[in-house]
Design a protein around this motif. Structure first.
Motif, PDB file in Angstrom:
ATOM      1  N   LYS A 149     -17.542 -41.840  16.663  1.00  0.00           N
ATOM      2  CA  LYS A 149     -18.901 -42.135  17.059  1.00  0.00           C
ATOM      3  C   LYS A 149     -19.800 -41.130  16.365  1.00  0.00           C
ATOM      4  CE  LYS A 149     -21.798 -43.429  20.914  1.00  0.00           C
ATOM      5  NZ  LYS A 149     -21.906 -43.601  22.348  1.00  0.00           N
ATOM      6  N   PHE A 150     -21.018 -41.551  16.072  1.00  0.00           N
ATOM      7  CA  PHE A 150     -21.996 -40.686  15.411  1.00  0.00           C
ATOM      8  C   PHE A 150     -21.446 -40.089  14.108  1.00  0.00           C
ATOM      9  CE2 PHE A 150     -23.335 -39.840  20.032  1.00  0.00           C
ATOM     10  CZ  PHE A 150     -24.188 -40.935  20.054  1.00  0.00           C
ATOM     11  N   GLY A 151     -20.600 -40.864  13.416  1.00  0.00           N
ATOM     12  CA  GLY A 151     -20.098 -40.442  12.113  1.00  0.00           C
ATOM     13  C   GLY A 151     -19.051 -39.347  12.148  1.00  0.00           C
ATOM     14  N   GLN A 152     -18.374 -39.177  13.259  1.00  0.00           N
ATOM     15  CA  GLN A 152     -17.335 -38.156  13.311  1.00  0.00           C
ATOM     16  C   GLN A 152     -16.139 -38.648  14.108  1.00  0.00           C
ATOM     17  OE1 GLN A 152     -20.184 -35.651  16.001  1.00  0.00           O
ATOM     18  NE2 GLN A 152     -18.215 -34.644  16.032  1.00  0.00           N
ATOM     19  N   TRP A 153     -14.981 -38.080  13.816  1.00  0.00           N
ATOM     20  CA  TRP A 153     -13.768 -38.363  14.574  1.00  0.00           C
ATOM     21  C   TRP A 153     -13.865 -37.661  15.916  1.00  0.00           C
ATOM     22  CZ3 TRP A 153     -11.339 -42.238  12.799  1.00  0.00           C
ATOM     23  CH2 TRP A 153     -11.169 -42.437  11.434  1.00  0.00           C
ATOM     24  N   LEU A 154     -13.295 -38.300  16.934  1.00  0.00           N
ATOM     25  CA  LEU A 154     -13.324 -37.738  18.280  1.00  0.00           C
ATOM     26  C   LEU A 154     -11.915 -37.632  18.844  1.00  0.00           C
ATOM     27  CD1 LEU A 154     -16.286 -39.855  19.693  1.00  0.00           C
ATOM     28  CD2 LEU A 154     -16.379 -37.542  18.753  1.00  0.00           C
ATOM     29  N   ASP A 155     -11.646 -36.502  19.483  1.00  0.00           N
ATOM     30  CA  ASP A 155     -10.396 -36.315  20.214  1.00  0.00           C
ATOM     31  C   ASP A 155     -10.601 -36.806  21.641  1.00  0.00           C
ATOM     32  OD1 ASP A 155      -9.591 -34.998  17.935  1.00  0.00           O
ATOM     33  OD2 ASP A 155      -9.314 -33.046  18.907  1.00  0.00           O
ATOM     34  N   LEU A 156      -9.573 -37.385  22.197  1.00  0.00           N
ATOM     35  CA  LEU A 156      -9.609 -37.834  23.584  1.00  0.00           C
ATOM     36  C   LEU A 156      -8.717 -36.938  24.419  1.00  0.00           C
ATOM     37  CD1 LEU A 156     -10.615 -40.067  25.545  1.00  0.00           C
ATOM     38  CD2 LEU A 156      -8.440 -41.232  25.088  1.00  0.00           C
ATOM     39  N   LEU A 157      -9.307 -36.323  25.442  1.00  0.00           N
ATOM     40  CA  LEU A 157      -8.524 -35.562  26.409  1.00  0.00           C
ATOM     41  C   LEU A 157      -8.218 -36.468  27.588  1.00  0.00           C
ATOM     42  CD1 LEU A 157     -10.346 -32.106  26.709  1.00  0.00           C
ATOM     43  CD2 LEU A 157      -8.300 -32.678  25.393  1.00  0.00           C
ATOM     44  N   LEU A 158      -6.971 -36.473  28.007  1.00  0.00           N
ATOM     45  CA  LEU A 158      -6.599 -37.154  29.238  1.00  0.00           C
ATOM     46  C   LEU A 158      -6.452 -36.092  30.316  1.00  0.00           C
ATOM     47  CD1 LEU A 158      -4.020 -39.766  27.928  1.00  0.00           C
ATOM     48  CD2 LEU A 158      -6.444 -40.090  28.445  1.00  0.00           C
ATOM     49  N   MET A 159      -7.193 -36.277  31.379  1.00  0.00           N
ATOM     50  CA  MET A 159      -7.161 -35.348  32.503  1.00  0.00           C
ATOM     51  C   MET A 159      -6.718 -36.149  33.724  1.00  0.00           C
ATOM     52  SD  MET A 159     -10.492 -32.987  31.739  1.00  0.00           S
ATOM     53  CE  MET A 159      -9.817 -31.653  32.738  1.00  0.00           C
ATOM     54  N   THR A 160      -5.745 -35.620  34.437  1.00  0.00           N
ATOM     55  CA  THR A 160      -5.189 -36.372  35.560  1.00  0.00           C
ATOM     56  C   THR A 160      -5.151 -35.533  36.830  1.00  0.00           C
ATOM     57  OG1 THR A 160      -2.926 -35.726  34.977  1.00  0.00           O
ATOM     58  CG2 THR A 160      -3.734 -37.809  34.070  1.00  0.00           C
ATOM     59  N   GLN A 161      -5.154 -36.266  37.931  1.00  0.00           N
ATOM     60  CA  GLN A 161      -4.933 -35.658  39.237  1.00  0.00           C
ATOM     61  C   GLN A 161      -3.981 -36.566  40.010  1.00  0.00           C
ATOM     62  OE1 GLN A 161      -7.225 -34.588  43.351  1.00  0.00           O
ATOM     63  NE2 GLN A 161      -8.382 -34.315  41.473  1.00  0.00           N
ATOM     64  N   VAL A 162      -2.884 -35.987  40.464  1.00  0.00           N
ATOM     65  CA  VAL A 162      -1.966 -36.704  41.346  1.00  0.00           C
ATOM     66  C   VAL A 162      -2.565 -36.635  42.744  1.00  0.00           C
ATOM     67  CG1 VAL A 162       0.380 -36.798  42.274  1.00  0.00           C
ATOM     68  CG2 VAL A 162       0.016 -36.161  39.876  1.00  0.00           C
ATOM     69  N   LEU A 163      -2.727 -37.798  43.369  1.00  0.00           N
ATOM     70  CA  LEU A 163      -3.481 -37.895  44.606  1.00  0.00           C
ATOM     71  C   LEU A 163      -2.639 -37.758  45.872  1.00  0.00           C
ATOM     72  CD1 LEU A 163      -5.718 -40.893  43.524  1.00  0.00           C
ATOM     73  CD2 LEU A 163      -6.329 -38.461  43.522  1.00  0.00           C
ATOM     74  N   ASP A 164      -1.343 -37.888  45.752  1.00  0.00           N
ATOM     75  CA  ASP A 164      -0.481 -37.789  46.942  1.00  0.00           C
ATOM     76  C   ASP A 164       0.863 -37.233  46.533  1.00  0.00           C
ATOM     77  OD1 ASP A 164       1.255 -39.876  46.024  1.00  0.00           O
ATOM     78  OD2 ASP A 164      -0.128 -41.363  46.811  1.00  0.00           O
ATOM     79  N   ASP A 165       1.708 -37.020  47.514  1.00  0.00           N
ATOM     80  CA  ASP A 165       3.020 -36.439  47.227  1.00  0.00           C
ATOM     81  C   ASP A 165       4.169 -37.395  47.549  1.00  0.00           C
ATOM     82  OD1 ASP A 165       2.877 -36.416  49.963  1.00  0.00           O
ATOM     83  OD2 ASP A 165       3.257 -34.280  50.190  1.00  0.00           O
ATOM     84  N   ARG A 166       3.907 -38.708  47.492  1.00  0.00           N
ATOM     85  CA  ARG A 166       4.988 -39.648  47.810  1.00  0.00           C
ATOM     86  C   ARG A 166       6.125 -39.473  46.796  1.00  0.00           C
ATOM     87  NH1 ARG A 166       1.811 -45.314  46.591  1.00  0.00           N
ATOM     88  NH2 ARG A 166      -0.029 -44.023  46.603  1.00  0.00           N
ATOM     89  N   PRO A 167       7.346 -39.482  47.292  1.00  0.00           N
ATOM     90  CA  PRO A 167       8.493 -39.238  46.406  1.00  0.00           C
ATOM     91  C   PRO A 167       8.855 -40.429  45.524  1.00  0.00           C
ATOM     92  CG  PRO A 167       9.240 -39.573  48.646  1.00  0.00           C
ATOM     93  CD  PRO A 167       7.736 -39.568  48.693  1.00  0.00           C
ATOM     94  N   VAL A 168       8.526 -41.642  45.955  1.00  0.00           N
ATOM     95  CA  VAL A 168       8.807 -42.838  45.156  1.00  0.00           C
ATOM     96  C   VAL A 168       7.588 -43.755  45.211  1.00  0.00           C
ATOM     97  CG1 VAL A 168      11.311 -42.749  45.495  1.00  0.00           C
ATOM     98  CG2 VAL A 168       9.902 -44.026  47.105  1.00  0.00           C
ATOM     99  N   PRO A 169       7.436 -44.602  44.185  1.00  0.00           N
ATOM    100  CA  PRO A 169       6.280 -45.504  44.182  1.00  0.00           C
ATOM    101  C   PRO A 169       6.320 -46.508  45.324  1.00  0.00           C
ATOM    102  CG  PRO A 169       7.340 -45.419  42.027  1.00  0.00           C
ATOM    103  CD  PRO A 169       8.235 -44.717  42.992  1.00  0.00           C
ATOM    104  N   GLY A 170       5.149 -46.941  45.693  1.00  0.00           N
ATOM    105  CA  GLY A 170       4.982 -48.022  46.662  1.00  0.00           C
ATOM    106  C   GLY A 170       3.867 -48.913  46.178  1.00  0.00           C
ATOM    107  N   ASP A 171       3.572 -49.920  46.912  1.00  0.00           N
ATOM    108  CA  ASP A 171       2.510 -50.850  46.529  1.00  0.00           C
ATOM    109  C   ASP A 171       1.197 -50.490  47.180  1.00  0.00           C
ATOM    110  OD1 ASP A 171       3.969 -52.503  44.842  1.00  0.00           O
ATOM    111  OD2 ASP A 171       4.786 -53.632  46.535  1.00  0.00           O
ATOM    112  N   VAL A 172       0.127 -50.902  46.531  1.00  0.00           N
ATOM    113  CA  VAL A 172      -1.213 -50.766  47.093  1.00  0.00           C
ATOM    114  C   VAL A 172      -1.547 -52.054  47.803  1.00  0.00           C
ATOM    115  CG1 VAL A 172      -3.662 -50.520  46.555  1.00  0.00           C
ATOM    116  CG2 VAL A 172      -1.990 -49.176  45.330  1.00  0.00           C
TER     117      VAL A 172
END
Length: 172
Positions: A149-172
């Motif tokens: 964008k704007f004539g330059q290359w851009l790096d993408l940072l991925l920032m994450t937050q784990v919201l709970d401490d469930r040991p295995v996945p479940g459904d929403v």
């Protein structure tokens, strides 16, 4: 400041905020401005999917910013991971509105049963990185020169937050 669910009456303000970000920031990697119909389609799709769109409203009723989250990726295996966005009007940036919106989105994502919230941030946006870190996010990836964008290359940072401490996945 008051944070509330957005309504269709907020669409002109959401459009103005979005298009300002497209014109002036590296936060939205496109040069295409949205129309009111584009924002309405986005808003309606979020609402139909049960996803939040929230606004920060000043004491005089002006929308100073908005936030939302939606699917990080479309494959079923990612269904418990959401990617969020927060945008603020130019004159209100750096005054705590973005943090209030982001904290509300975190609370909503937890309440909705999601496991991880992702922020995709321009690699040079130190203010956004600091905001995310203050809200409990960690830098978990850097993708060099994946955008432009704007004539330059851009790096993408991925920032994450784990919201709970469930040991295995479940459904929403």
């Amino acid at each position: 400041m008051h944070i509330r669910n957005a309504t269709s009456a907020d669409l002109p303000a959401l459009l103005d905020i979005h298009n300002d970000a497209v014109r002036t920031l590296k936060a939205i990697w496109t040069d295409k401005l949205d129309s009111l119909e584009d924002r309405r389609a986005w808003f309606d799709a979020r609402k139909e999917a049960g996803l939040p769109v929230i606004v920060a409203e000043t004491e005089d009723g002006t929308v100073a910013g908005y936030g939302s989250y939606g699917p990080f990726r479309t494959k079923e295996g990612y269904r418990l991971t959401m990617e969020h966005s927060v945008y603020i009007v130019p004159g209100a940036r750096g005054k705590g509105i973005g943090k209030a919106l982001l904290l509300r989105l975190i609370d909503l994502a937890r309440a909705d049963g999601y496991h991880v919230l992702v922020g995709a941030v321009d690699g040079e946006n130190t203010a956004s990185v600091a905001l995310h870190q203050a809200c409990g996010f960690e830098i978990t990836g850097r993708l060099p020169q994946v955008g432009m964008k704007f004539g330059q290359w851009l790096d993408l940072l991925l920032m994450t937050q784990v919201l709970d401490d469930r040991p295995v996945p479940g459904d929403v």
